[in-house]
Design a protein around this motif. Structure first.
Motif, short mmCIF file in Angstrom:
data_model
loop_
_atom_site.label_atom_id
_atom_site.label_comp_id
_atom_site.label_asym_id
_atom_site.label_seq_id
_atom_site.Cartn_x
_atom_site.Cartn_y
_atom_site.Cartn_z
N HIS A 51 44.73 -21.92 -30.27
CA HIS A 51 45.41 -20.62 -30.33
C HIS A 51 44.90 -19.71 -29.22
O HIS A 51 45.68 -19.00 -28.57
CB HIS A 51 45.20 -19.99 -31.70
CG HIS A 51 45.97 -18.73 -31.91
ND1 HIS A 51 45.70 -17.85 -32.90
CD2 HIS A 51 47.02 -18.17 -31.24
CE1 HIS A 51 46.53 -16.83 -32.87
NE2 HIS A 51 47.34 -16.99 -31.85
N GLU A 52 43.59 -19.71 -28.98
CA GLU A 52 43.02 -18.92 -27.87
C GLU A 52 43.66 -19.35 -26.54
O GLU A 52 43.99 -18.50 -25.72
CB GLU A 52 41.50 -19.11 -27.77
CG GLU A 52 40.72 -18.41 -28.83
CD GLU A 52 40.46 -16.94 -28.54
OE1 GLU A 52 41.11 -16.33 -27.67
OE2 GLU A 52 39.57 -16.39 -29.21
N ARG A 53 43.82 -20.65 -26.35
CA ARG A 53 44.44 -21.14 -25.12
C ARG A 53 45.85 -20.59 -24.98
O ARG A 53 46.23 -20.08 -23.92
CB ARG A 53 44.46 -22.67 -25.09
CG ARG A 53 45.16 -23.24 -23.85
CD ARG A 53 45.45 -24.73 -23.99
NE ARG A 53 46.18 -25.09 -25.19
CZ ARG A 53 47.49 -24.90 -25.37
NH1 ARG A 53 48.23 -24.32 -24.44
NH2 ARG A 53 48.07 -25.27 -26.49
N ARG A 54 46.62 -20.63 -26.05
CA ARG A 54 47.99 -20.11 -26.01
C ARG A 54 48.00 -18.61 -25.72
O ARG A 54 48.84 -18.12 -24.98
CB ARG A 54 48.73 -20.44 -27.30
CG ARG A 54 49.07 -21.92 -27.43
CD ARG A 54 50.03 -22.23 -28.57
NE ARG A 54 49.63 -21.70 -29.85
CZ ARG A 54 48.78 -22.31 -30.70
NH1 ARG A 54 48.25 -23.46 -30.37
NH2 ARG A 54 48.51 -21.75 -31.86
N LEU A 55 47.05 -17.88 -26.32
CA LEU A 55 46.95 -16.44 -26.05
C LEU A 55 46.65 -16.17 -24.58
O LEU A 55 47.24 -15.27 -23.96
CB LEU A 55 45.89 -15.79 -26.93
CG LEU A 55 46.22 -15.65 -28.41
CD1 LEU A 55 44.99 -15.19 -29.19
CD2 LEU A 55 47.37 -14.69 -28.60
N MET A 56 45.74 -16.93 -24.00
CA MET A 56 45.38 -16.73 -22.59
C MET A 56 46.53 -17.14 -21.67
O MET A 56 46.79 -16.49 -20.65
CB MET A 56 44.11 -17.50 -22.22
CG MET A 56 42.84 -17.05 -22.95
SD MET A 56 42.50 -15.28 -22.85
CE MET A 56 42.89 -14.76 -24.51
N GLN A 57 47.26 -18.18 -22.04
CA GLN A 57 48.43 -18.56 -21.25
C GLN A 57 49.54 -17.53 -21.38
O GLN A 57 50.26 -17.26 -20.41
CB GLN A 57 48.89 -19.97 -21.63
CG GLN A 57 47.92 -21.01 -21.12
CD GLN A 57 48.20 -22.42 -21.58
OE1 GLN A 57 48.76 -22.62 -22.65
NE2 GLN A 57 47.79 -23.38 -20.79
N ASP A 58 49.66 -16.91 -22.55
CA ASP A 58 50.62 -15.82 -22.71
C ASP A 58 50.23 -14.63 -21.83
O ASP A 58 51.10 -14.03 -21.19
CB ASP A 58 50.71 -15.38 -24.17
CG ASP A 58 51.62 -14.18 -24.32
OD1 ASP A 58 52.86 -14.36 -24.24
OD2 ASP A 58 51.11 -13.06 -24.48
N LEU A 59 48.95 -14.31 -21.79
CA LEU A 59 48.48 -13.23 -20.92
C LEU A 59 48.85 -13.54 -19.47
O LEU A 59 49.34 -12.67 -18.73
CB LEU A 59 46.97 -13.06 -21.06
CG LEU A 59 46.29 -12.11 -20.06
CD1 LEU A 59 46.85 -10.70 -20.18
CD2 LEU A 59 44.78 -12.12 -20.29
N LEU A 60 48.64 -14.76 -19.05
CA LEU A 60 48.99 -15.18 -17.69
C LEU A 60 50.50 -15.01 -17.45
O LEU A 60 50.90 -14.47 -16.41
CB LEU A 60 48.57 -16.63 -17.47
CG LEU A 60 48.89 -17.24 -16.12
CD1 LEU A 60 48.10 -16.54 -15.02
CD2 LEU A 60 48.59 -18.73 -16.14
N ARG A 61 51.34 -15.41 -18.38
CA ARG A 61 52.79 -15.26 -18.24
C ARG A 61 53.19 -13.79 -18.14
O ARG A 61 54.05 -13.41 -17.34
CB ARG A 61 53.54 -15.89 -19.43
CG ARG A 61 53.39 -17.39 -19.57
CD ARG A 61 54.10 -18.22 -18.50
NE ARG A 61 53.27 -18.63 -17.41
CZ ARG A 61 52.34 -19.60 -17.41
NH1 ARG A 61 52.07 -20.27 -18.49
NH2 ARG A 61 51.67 -19.89 -16.32
N ARG A 62 52.56 -12.94 -18.98
CA ARG A 62 52.87 -11.51 -18.93
C ARG A 62 52.44 -10.92 -17.59
O ARG A 62 53.14 -10.07 -17.03
CB ARG A 62 52.22 -10.77 -20.09
CG ARG A 62 52.92 -11.04 -21.41
CD ARG A 62 52.41 -10.22 -22.58
NE ARG A 62 51.10 -10.66 -23.02
CZ ARG A 62 50.00 -9.93 -22.94
NH1 ARG A 62 50.02 -8.70 -22.49
NH2 ARG A 62 48.83 -10.42 -23.35
N ALA A 63 51.31 -11.37 -17.05
CA ALA A 63 50.85 -10.89 -15.74
C ALA A 63 51.82 -11.33 -14.64
O ALA A 63 52.11 -10.57 -13.72
CB ALA A 63 49.45 -11.39 -15.45
#
Length: 190
Positions: free
Chosen positions: A84-96
């Motif tokens: 889940h942490e990985r998905r959250l960090m990848q979501d942050l990357l997508r939003r950036a």
């Protein structure tokens, strides 16, 4: 000062776009007027001086980059594990990636804060509050690890975003999700 909240938001978003495209030196009232597609002189009706425009742009960039409550709730609605942490960090990357200008402006404002103590104080408060919210969500939300885990993720992702958004290609952009996954794997306990 003129009180039209929608126009102020438009001007602040235009200021963020100018910061991203031209840097702090390019941030002038005229440049913001042009970027916002408003009559010349509009920005000066809302902000008494350039320092105030910078300060308010610094505050607004947090608003612009923070996902809404519904998005945040959806992001947190899952098992609290390393994946889940990985998905959250990848979501942050997508939003950036989706708001590259917002993040580039934030980097520019950080550099400008080095030279302007009043901006540094305001920006430090904003970043400290943001980090505390991240840590609190991590710890209270039952994610693996502790406060240090959350701080390390924050620092690592900040560096990754800086590299990815300012010098695309350094990290091997075709493998950026793998870099994020490795970062989480290294920092977050299994």
């Amino acid at each position: 000062m003129v009180r039209n909240p929608e126009r102020r938001t438009t001007l602040l978003n235009a200021a963020i776009d100018v910061l991203a495209a031209q840097g702090a030196r390019g941030l002038t009232f005229r440049a913001v007027d042009t970027a916002a597609d408003v009559p010349v002189g509009t920005t000066s009706n809302y902000f008494p001086n350039r320092d105030e425009l910078l300060r308010q742009a610094g505050e607004h960039v947090f608003v612009r980059l923070t996902p809404d409550d519904t998005t945040t709730a959806a992001l947190l609605d899952d098992d609290r594990d390393r994946d889940h942490e990985r998905r959250l960090m990848q979501d942050l990357l997508r939003r950036a990636e989706a708001d590259r200008a917002g993040y580039l402006a934030m980097f520019e404002l950080r550099l400008e804060a080095v030279r302007r103590p009043e901006l540094r104080a305001a920006f430090t408060r904003g970043f400290r509050a943001n980090l505390e919210q991240i840590v609190q969500t991590h710890v209270d939300g039952g994610f693996p690890g502790n406060r240090t885990t959350a701080v390390l993720l924050y620092v690592a992702m900040s560096g990754l975003l800086l590299e990815h958004l300012t010098l695309p290609g350094v990290l091997g952009e075709e493998h950026i999700d793998e870099v994020v996954a490795a970062l989480v794997e290294t920092i977050v306990p299994g």
